[in-house]
Write a protein that holds these residues in place. Structure first.
Motif, short mmCIF file in Angstrom:
data_model
loop_
_atom_site.label_atom_id
_atom_site.label_comp_id
_atom_site.label_asym_id
_atom_site.label_seq_id
_atom_site.Cartn_x
_atom_site.Cartn_y
_atom_site.Cartn_z
N LYS A 67 84.24 143.25 -16.42
CA LYS A 67 83.44 142.26 -17.15
C LYS A 67 83.99 140.87 -16.88
O LYS A 67 85.16 140.59 -17.09
N PRO A 69 83.86 136.61 -17.49
CA PRO A 69 83.54 135.70 -18.60
C PRO A 69 82.18 135.04 -18.39
O PRO A 69 81.66 134.99 -17.28
N PRO A 70 81.57 134.52 -19.47
CA PRO A 70 80.27 133.84 -19.33
C PRO A 70 80.34 132.71 -18.31
O PRO A 70 81.32 131.97 -18.23
N ARG A 76 76.97 132.68 -11.42
CA ARG A 76 76.58 134.10 -11.46
C ARG A 76 75.95 134.53 -10.14
O ARG A 76 76.16 135.64 -9.66
N SER A 92 73.66 141.39 -15.13
CA SER A 92 73.91 140.31 -16.08
C SER A 92 73.44 140.73 -17.46
O SER A 92 72.38 141.36 -17.60
N ASP A 99 75.77 132.98 -23.81
CA ASP A 99 76.87 133.90 -23.52
C ASP A 99 76.51 134.86 -22.39
O ASP A 99 76.90 136.02 -22.39
N TYR A 101 76.81 136.77 -19.21
CA TYR A 101 77.97 137.15 -18.40
C TYR A 101 77.55 138.21 -17.39
O TYR A 101 76.43 138.72 -17.42
#
Length: 245
Positions: A67, A69-70, A76, A92, A99, A101
């Motif tokens: 995972k 972080p945002p 992304r 995603s 938020d 992520y």
């Protein structure tokens, strides 16, 4: 001087920018270049961080999820490219610009439907709950077929009994034993398409056959010769009349 030169010479020059406007344009350009350099540095930094995390994640055989972080939409998209290059599955989750992520999955351990649904809803996924739910569902499935099979066996007529559709449509069929009585037995017509061999034979001799063929061709040849003779006669008459003139 040509016409175009005279027109351009008569036109007024565009107004030149003042010193203040030039300073504003220069400051705006420098600010834009600085923002681009800063964004590029942040993108490279994020790329190095994600790459190092992915390398550790792929080296760890026990880890199945990673995972991140945002991050922004551009970061992304960069992380998606890194995941694709590393042979990972990337999805995603979260709300955009709040938020959102990214989570990586190894291809040999993809997310289940329950896990994917929980992550979409912003819930924490608990694999133990899924195992309990699957075990309970399998237990109910194993119990249900036996009861359903009993009911089905009780409702199914045994061999030799009258099918249900005959009882339902008895008033239309005329009874339960009417099938054999009302059935029409079809027998093939053996004479259908039969032609006697005598009709297939030509009883004429070869000489007679040739004479018949010649007799059919002779009227056609006579007609052609007659037409040629008439055409020759008309041509000769036309030539004689032209010579007399």
């Amino acid at each position: 001087m040509d016409l175009l030169g005279s027109i351009l010479g008569s036109m007024e020059k565009p107004p030149s920018a003042s010193e203040k406007e030039r300073k504003i344009a220069k400051a705006f350009k420098e600010k834009k270049e600085m923002a681009e350099r800063k964004s590029h540095k942040e993108r490279e930094k994020y790329k190095l961080e994600v790459t190092s995390k992915v390398e550790k994640f792929m080296a760890d055989q026990k880890a199945t999820r990673l995972k991140l972080p945002p991050a922004s939409k551009n970061n992304r998209s960069l992380a998606h490219e890194i995941a694709e290059a590393g042979g990972l599955i990337a999805h995603s989750f979260g709300t955009e610009e709040i938020d959102r992520y990214l989570m990586f999955f190894k291809k040999e351990n993809p997310p289940s439907e329950e896990e994917f649904r929980a992550l979409r809803n912003g819930e924490e996924y608990d694999p133990s709950k899924e195992k309990m739910a699957s075990s309970s569902s399998s237990a109910t499935v194993s119990i249900e077929p036996s009861s359903k099979a009993k009911d089905r066996h009780a409702s199914t007529p045994s061999y030799g009994e009258t099918p249900h559709y005959q009882e339902k449509y008895k008033h239309l069929l005329g009874g339960l034993d009417c099938t054999e009585k009302t059935a029409v037995k079809m027998e093939p017509n053996k004479a259908f398409g039969y032609v006697p061999s005598s009709n297939k034979k030509d009883l004429r001799s070869i000489e007679q056959t040739l004479n018949d063929m010649k007799s059919r061709k002779r009227p056609k040849m006579d007609t052609i010769e007659t037409d040629d003779a008439l055409e020759h006669t008309s041509t000769k008459r036309t030539k004689d009349s032209s010579e007399e003139l």
